[in-house]
Write an enzyme that holds these catalytic residues in place. Structure first.
Site, PDB file in Angstrom:
ATOM      1  N   GLY A  65      -3.929   9.549  -6.650  1.00  0.00           N
ATOM      2  CA  GLY A  65      -3.374   8.750  -5.549  1.00  0.00           C
ATOM      3  C   GLY A  65      -2.855   9.577  -4.384  1.00  0.00           C
ATOM      4  O   GLY A  65      -2.575  10.772  -4.521  1.00  0.00           O
ATOM      5  N   TYR A  98       7.931  -4.963 -14.094  1.00  0.00           N
ATOM      6  CA  TYR A  98       6.701  -4.576 -13.382  1.00  0.00           C
ATOM      7  C   TYR A  98       5.844  -5.795 -13.040  1.00  0.00           C
ATOM      8  O   TYR A  98       5.657  -6.137 -11.878  1.00  0.00           O
ATOM      9  CB  TYR A  98       5.933  -3.552 -14.217  1.00  0.00           C
ATOM     10  CG  TYR A  98       4.699  -3.037 -13.520  1.00  0.00           C
ATOM     11  CD1 TYR A  98       4.827  -2.200 -12.403  1.00  0.00           C
ATOM     12  CD2 TYR A  98       3.420  -3.382 -13.946  1.00  0.00           C
ATOM     13  CE1 TYR A  98       3.701  -1.742 -11.724  1.00  0.00           C
ATOM     14  CE2 TYR A  98       2.293  -2.927 -13.279  1.00  0.00           C
ATOM     15  CZ  TYR A  98       2.438  -2.108 -12.173  1.00  0.00           C
ATOM     16  OH  TYR A  98       1.324  -1.659 -11.506  1.00  0.00           O
ATOM     17  N   ASP A 102       9.195   3.384  -2.915  1.00  0.00           N
ATOM     18  CA  ASP A 102       8.548   2.092  -3.014  1.00  0.00           C
ATOM     19  C   ASP A 102       9.346   0.933  -3.612  1.00  0.00           C
ATOM     20  O   ASP A 102      10.445   1.085  -4.116  1.00  0.00           O
ATOM     21  CB  ASP A 102       7.213   2.245  -3.721  1.00  0.00           C
ATOM     22  CG  ASP A 102       6.122   1.480  -2.968  1.00  0.00           C
ATOM     23  OD1 ASP A 102       6.447   0.852  -1.956  1.00  0.00           O
ATOM     24  OD2 ASP A 102       4.963   1.496  -3.410  1.00  0.00           O
ATOM     25  N   ARG A 158      -3.330  -4.972 -12.089  1.00  0.00           N
ATOM     26  CA  ARG A 158      -2.345  -5.977 -12.544  1.00  0.00           C
ATOM     27  C   ARG A 158      -3.008  -7.163 -13.251  1.00  0.00           C
ATOM     28  O   ARG A 158      -2.741  -8.336 -12.927  1.00  0.00           O
ATOM     29  CB  ARG A 158      -1.531  -6.469 -11.350  1.00  0.00           C
ATOM     30  CG  ARG A 158      -0.868  -5.306 -10.646  1.00  0.00           C
ATOM     31  CD  ARG A 158      -0.242  -5.653  -9.347  1.00  0.00           C
ATOM     32  NE  ARG A 158       0.017  -4.419  -8.620  1.00  0.00           N
ATOM     33  CZ  ARG A 158       0.387  -4.343  -7.351  1.00  0.00           C
ATOM     34  NH1 ARG A 158       0.566  -5.422  -6.650  1.00  0.00           N
ATOM     35  NH2 ARG A 158       0.597  -3.180  -6.784  1.00  0.00           N
ATOM     36  N   VAL A 200      -7.578   3.992   2.390  1.00  0.00           N
ATOM     37  CA  VAL A 200      -9.043   4.022   2.303  1.00  0.00           C
ATOM     38  C   VAL A 200      -9.650   4.191   3.698  1.00  0.00           C
ATOM     39  O   VAL A 200     -10.605   4.946   3.892  1.00  0.00           O
ATOM     40  CB  VAL A 200      -9.554   2.736   1.605  1.00  0.00           C
ATOM     41  CG1 VAL A 200     -11.063   2.618   1.717  1.00  0.00           C
ATOM     42  CG2 VAL A 200      -9.137   2.742   0.134  1.00  0.00           C
ATOM     43  N   LYS A 203      -8.489   5.784   6.243  1.00  0.00           N
ATOM     44  CA  LYS A 203      -8.371   7.180   6.678  1.00  0.00           C
ATOM     45  C   LYS A 203      -9.305   8.075   5.873  1.00  0.00           C
ATOM     46  O   LYS A 203      -9.901   9.020   6.402  1.00  0.00           O
ATOM     47  CB  LYS A 203      -6.926   7.653   6.535  1.00  0.00           C
ATOM     48  CG  LYS A 203      -5.967   6.924   7.470  1.00  0.00           C
ATOM     49  CD  LYS A 203      -4.554   7.474   7.388  1.00  0.00           C
ATOM     50  CE  LYS A 203      -3.670   6.808   8.445  1.00  0.00           C
ATOM     51  NZ  LYS A 203      -2.293   7.301   8.439  1.00  0.00           N
ATOM     52  N   ASP A 217      44.590  -0.383  20.378  1.00  0.00           N
ATOM     53  CA  ASP A 217      43.762  -1.527  20.770  1.00  0.00           C
ATOM     54  C   ASP A 217      44.033  -2.640  19.736  1.00  0.00           C
ATOM     55  O   ASP A 217      44.570  -2.363  18.646  1.00  0.00           O
ATOM     56  CB  ASP A 217      42.286  -1.073  20.755  1.00  0.00           C
ATOM     57  CG  ASP A 217      41.341  -2.237  20.808  1.00  0.00           C
ATOM     58  OD1 ASP A 217      41.507  -3.089  21.682  1.00  0.00           O
ATOM     59  OD2 ASP A 217      40.424  -2.301  19.950  1.00  0.00           O
ATOM     60  N   ASP A 268      38.395   0.685  18.806  1.00  0.00           N
ATOM     61  CA  ASP A 268      37.113   0.577  18.093  1.00  0.00           C
ATOM     62  C   ASP A 268      35.906   0.399  18.998  1.00  0.00           C
ATOM     63  O   ASP A 268      34.793   0.636  18.580  1.00  0.00           O
ATOM     64  CB  ASP A 268      37.147  -0.614  17.128  1.00  0.00           C
ATOM     65  CG  ASP A 268      37.059  -1.925  17.879  1.00  0.00           C
ATOM     66  OD1 ASP A 268      37.935  -2.181  18.719  1.00  0.00           O
ATOM     67  OD2 ASP A 268      36.086  -2.657  17.660  1.00  0.00           O
TER      68      ASP A 268
HETATM   69  C1  GDG Z   1      -0.127   1.147  -1.460  1.00  0.00           C
HETATM   70  C2  GDG Z   1      -0.054   0.191  -0.280  1.00  0.00           C
HETATM   71  C3  GDG Z   1      -0.462   2.125   1.257  1.00  0.00           C
HETATM   72  C4  GDG Z   1      -9.318   3.428  -4.959  1.00  0.00           C
HETATM   73  N1  GDG Z   1     -10.329   3.246  -5.801  1.00  0.00           N
HETATM   74  C5  GDG Z   1     -10.557   4.404  -6.436  1.00  0.00           C
HETATM   75  C6  GDG Z   1      -9.647   5.335  -5.943  1.00  0.00           C
HETATM   76  N2  GDG Z   1      -8.891   4.712  -5.035  1.00  0.00           N
HETATM   77  C7  GDG Z   1      -7.815   5.324  -4.250  1.00  0.00           C
HETATM   78  C8  GDG Z   1      -8.190   5.424  -2.795  1.00  0.00           C
HETATM   79  C9  GDG Z   1      -6.813   5.454  -2.138  1.00  0.00           C
HETATM   80  C10 GDG Z   1      -5.956   4.626  -3.075  1.00  0.00           C
HETATM   81  O1  GDG Z   1      -6.662   4.487  -4.284  1.00  0.00           O
HETATM   82  C11 GDG Z   1      -5.705   3.226  -2.518  1.00  0.00           C
HETATM   83  O2  GDG Z   1      -4.749   3.330  -1.511  1.00  0.00           O
HETATM   84  P1  GDG Z   1      -4.512   2.187  -0.431  1.00  0.00           P
HETATM   85  O3  GDG Z   1      -3.630   2.716   0.616  1.00  0.00           O
HETATM   86  O4  GDG Z   1      -5.802   1.748   0.123  1.00  0.00           O
HETATM   87  O5  GDG Z   1      -3.872   0.938  -1.192  1.00  0.00           O
HETATM   88  P2  GDG Z   1      -2.766   0.634  -2.362  1.00  0.00           P
HETATM   89  O6  GDG Z   1      -3.200   1.110  -3.677  1.00  0.00           O
HETATM   90  O7  GDG Z   1      -2.519  -0.825  -2.268  1.00  0.00           O
HETATM   91  O8  GDG Z   1      -1.457   1.458  -1.926  1.00  0.00           O
HETATM   92  C12 GDG Z   1      -0.902   0.711   0.858  1.00  0.00           C
HETATM   93  C13 GDG Z   1      -0.361   3.020   0.037  1.00  0.00           C
HETATM   94  O9  GDG Z   1       0.418   2.432  -0.991  1.00  0.00           O
HETATM   95  C14 GDG Z   1       0.243   4.366   0.403  1.00  0.00           C
HETATM   96  O10 GDG Z   1       1.493   4.228   0.980  1.00  0.00           O
HETATM   97  O11 GDG Z   1      -1.433   2.651   2.130  1.00  0.00           O
HETATM   98  O12 GDG Z   1      -0.802  -0.138   1.971  1.00  0.00           O
HETATM   99  O13 GDG Z   1      -0.481  -1.112  -0.658  1.00  0.00           O
HETATM  100  O14 GDG Z   1      -6.294   6.756  -2.086  1.00  0.00           O
HETATM  101  O15 GDG Z   1      -8.933   6.569  -2.584  1.00  0.00           O
HETATM  102  N3  GDG Z   1      -9.627   6.617  -6.355  1.00  0.00           N
HETATM  103  C15 GDG Z   1     -10.539   6.995  -7.303  1.00  0.00           C
HETATM  104  N4  GDG Z   1     -11.415   6.119  -7.818  1.00  0.00           N
HETATM  105  C16 GDG Z   1     -11.461   4.830  -7.439  1.00  0.00           C
HETATM  106  O16 GDG Z   1     -12.271   4.051  -7.931  1.00  0.00           O
HETATM  107  N5  GDG Z   1     -10.559   8.268  -7.704  1.00  0.00           N
END
Ligand code: GDG
Length: 732
Positions: A29, A86, A140, A319, A385, A387, A506, A687
């Site tokens: 991640g 969770y 988070d 989930r 994703v 980026k 005051d 104040d």
């Molecule tokens: C939360 C917020 C915010 C996905 N599929 C695979 C895989 N991934 C990786 C992607 C990316 C990550 O998971 C997903 O990150 P996102 O940002 O798109 O979304 P959330 O998981 O919802 O993350 C979000 C983030 O936190 C960070 O602050 O951007 O808005 O919801 O890195 O590459 N990785 C691998 N296989 C997969 O099949 N290896």
């Protein structure tokens, strides 16, 4: 040496059990990669749930041993806690509400209890490992209560908090039964970070409206400290994606992975073949059904692309125990089946649908090969994703279609922006993306690459920590100005030592708390007793100095032995004499100003006008916080234009705008008083903004004390009017 403790629900690794043996694998991640450099270099520790339930003490010990090697420590959760904390409060209450899915939001006391308990367990685990001066970075929505739980037990920790998901508008957030507890929980931090300015703005609005705290230049003024709010758009490990994409794309075709060869075969399988990619967790916030509907609409509107364009959807299971996610899975299955059934041919599948996750290298193959990324979240804190796709597009021949509801859309202005709820428009956006020239695609991607590369995840993490250090340093300086027992002793010593003494106090906010209706703030018995005693002290001039109107001051203090200065100095009543008006001025000017103020009262419910001898005051404490502040700004502009060339001035106090005859302020009034009453000891307490005149004008050796944590020229500060009363009792 101080060290860093990171806390997040999940650790940057996942523990699994195979053949009765535990092992840990790194998770890929964004958060994990972003903080890795800090984590490894700084003797830091990462605290979180290891992703597995341990049933016995031996299991727990074994898991702890394994993850300790990676500088991680576990918080073990039971099945019941995972259910409540969770799947329950985190993912069935906070997640839907913060993403504006109010209809999915469950309010359940048992969920809340489990959430509270797990947050406590995290706080305890952190405290076991932290000492004064350490830095804790909490992440988070699963851990919103942790910052304040830490602050209460260990006030000298440096605490940062970052929210990865959106913070919703006040109108949505206020729905939560536990809203005050959650805000107070987050405000335990010194620095609170969000992905975008909008989220920060929403948070500030909730803090102001629900907790009533003042916010000055991105700082929340709590009773005893300031909390800084700022924006840090999270980046990605750009270098990692770029280099891996280069490696993948430069591999000879025959050495490529099976998946990569399949992609090549698809793209070469017919003229003008194009691949559209989407990657996300199967989550209702990601707009997956909307995306499928837009793709279907595209095929209907532009049938020339049949057998040419496929949508490859990688949806990662997520989930799966929560009902809404199960329903979504069914909905997506049906939609995919419908489109493939309606449009598919023997050698072409319109939607290629993977419901699983893929290894990192396969992910890069998809990113770097796809012609278009179609990302349509209905809400998304950032969306990494988007980026990652741009970073992996090493030949720059890609197009990003991105929902305007994502945090990332604020930074990626060169993408084709869509409102995912507008199916027809999104279908047209696909067509536009397919028909862009190479030159246009390359230009847009290059610009975005440059930006994402500069502000990558390492920079994000280091900027956050830098800002946290800066915030806590400022707080230290500020803290040094707080009246300590020692300073108090010194001031009292000075008071006792000197012959002639004057104390300026005051009234509202200094000796008494604020009330919605200013007339309710009358003195209580305790206050009268205290002031009477102070006024009776030998060689002590007690001067109450206020913006209050003379009549109210006379009603409250007329029969007391205090010196009184009312209406900022327009009126004074010294001991033994009558009220004296500072100077006689005509008040025709009020005829012009009053109608303007009345129009503001009409348009700002809750506001009111006060007519004083030398001034007109517009009060807005009872109005909606934001509307009041906005109208106050407008009013100042309107009035400034009206009073040009008149001997009038505008004073902005605490939730009041006062238009008054110029040359009257507390500073001038106090200086005049001191000219006539020689004083060896001078002390002033106040104040609000109008007291700054007082602090500025007094002799350098005067003891000036601000009430509250806001900015001031006063030498010291105390937290509240209660501290003022205690201080004065100590002088007696
Ligand atoms: C939360 C917020 C915010 C996905 N599929 C695979 C895989 N991934 C990786 C992607 C990316 C990550 O998971 C997903 O990150 P996102 O940002 O798109 O979304 P959330 O998981 O919802 O993350 C979000 C983030 O936190 C960070 O602050 O951007 O808005 O919801 O890195 O590459 N990785 C691998 N296989 C997969 O099949 N290896």
């Amino acid at each position: 040496m101080s060290r860093l403790i990171i806390a997040s629900n999940r650790l940057p690794l996942k523990v699994e059990k195979h053949n009765n043996k535990y092992s840990a694998t790194a998770s890929a991640g964004g958060l994990a990669t972003g903080l890795k450099s800090y984590h490894k270099n700084n003797d830091s520790v990462w605290i979180g749930w290891p992703g597995i339930i341990a049933n016995s003490d031996t299991d727990k010990e074994e898991i702890t041993e394994i993850i300790k090697k990676e500088q991680c420590l576990p918080v073990f959760l039971t099945e019941a806690l995972i259910d409540g904390f969770y799947d329950g409060f985190s993912n069935a209450t906070l997640w839907p509400l913060f993403h504006y899915f109010v209809e999915y939001t469950r309010f359940n006391d048992q969920y809340w209890e489990a959430y509270y308990k797990v947050n406590q367990m995290f706080a305890e685990a952190i405290l076991e490992n932290a000492k004064d001066g350490d830095t804790v970075w909490v992440h988070d929505y699963q851990l919103l209560l942790v910052p304040n739980m830490l602050r209460e037990k260990c006030p000298n920790l440096k605490i940062g908090f970052f929210l990865h998901i959106p913070f919703p508008s006040y109108e949505v957030f206020r729905i939560l039964p536990w809203r005050e507890e959650l805000l107070t929980g987050i405000l335990g931090a010194d620095l609170i970070g969000f992905h975008t300015y909008d989220y920060a703005r929403h948070f500030n609005s909730s803090v102001k409206r629900l907790l009533g705290h003042e916010i000055e230049f991105s700082n929340v003024n709590l009773d005893n400290r300031q909390v800084h709010i700022d924006v840090f758009p999270m980046g990605i490990d750009y270098e990692k994606f770029e280099s891996c994409a280069l490696a993948v794309q430069s591999k000879p075709i025959q050495e490529r992975s099976k998946q990569h060869q399949d992609i090549d075969r698809f793209l070469l399988g017919g003229p003008d073949r194009h691949l559209i990619l989407s990657i996300d967790r199967l989550d209702y916030s990601k707009g997956i059904p909307e995306r499928l509907k837009a793709f279907k609409c595209f095929l209907q509107k532009y049938p020339e692309y049949i057998e040419k364009v496929s949508l490859l959807m990688l949806t990662v299971p997520s989930r799966t125990d929560v009902e809404e996610y199960q329903n979504l899975k069914t909905e997506v299955d049906v939609l995919v089946g419908g489109i493939n059934g309606e449009f598919g041919t023997l050698n072409w599948n319109p939607v290629i649908y993977f419901y699983r996750s893929l290894p990192f290298e396969n992910l890069i193959e998809l990113y770097s090969s796809a012609d278009i990324a179609l990302l349509t979240p209905l809400r998304d804190g950032m969306n990494l994703v988007a980026k990652e796709y741009i970073a992996s597009k090493v030949n720059q021949k890609g197009v990003l279609i991105l929902s305007e509801m994502t945090g990332a859309s604020k930074e990626l202005g060169e993408a084709i922006s869509v409102n995912p709820n507008n199916i027809n428009y999104t279908a047209d956006a696909i067509y536009r993306a397919l028909t862009l020239s190479d030159e246009e695609r390359i230009r847009a991607v290059k610009t975005m690459q440059k930006r994402i590369k500069r502000y990558d995840v390492h920079k994000w993490a280091s900027e956050f920590i830098k800002s946290l250090n800066k915030t806590t340093k400022k707080q230290e300086e500020h803290k040094a100005r707080k009246i300590s027992p020692k300073i108090k002793e010194l001031i009292i010593f000075d008071y006792k030592k000197e012959k002639q003494k004057t104390i300026f106090l005051d009234y509202d906010g200094t000796l008494q708390r604020f009330f919605n209706n200013p007339q309710d703030a009358k003195p209580d018995e305790e206050l009268y007793k205290l002031l009477d005693k102070l006024a009776a002290k030998e060689n002590t001039n007690l001067v109450l100095i206020s913006g209050r109107d003379k009549d109210t001051f006379d009603k409250w203090f007329g029969n007391r032995k205090y010196n009184l200065i009312a209406e900022h100095g327009a009126w004074k009543r010294e001991l033994g004499s009558d009220w004296i008006e500072r100077k006689a001025v005509h008040d025709e000017w009020k005829d012009n100003i009053l109608p303007v103020l009345e129009s503001y009262v009409d348009r700002t419910p809750g506001s009111l006008i006060e007519n004083k001898t030398y001034s007109l005051v517009w009060h807005y404490r009872k109005s909606d916080i934001e509307l009041g502040a906005l109208r106050a700004l407008e009013l100042v502009t309107d009035i400034s234009n009206l009073i040009i060339n008149q001997d009038l001035e505008i004073l902005e106090g605490s939730k009041v705008i006062e238009i008054k005859v110029a040359g009257i302020n507390k500073g001038i009034a106090a200086s005049e008083y001191l000219m006539n009453h020689k004083s060896d000891f001078v002390m002033a307490m106040g104040d609000d903004w109008t007291d700054e005149f007082l602090f500025k004008e007094l002799p350098a050796k005067a003891h000036t004390i601000k009430v509250g944590t806001g900015n001031s020229v006063a030498k010291y500060y105390v937290n509240t009017y209660r501290d003022v009363r205690n201080f004065l009792s100590d002088i007696l």
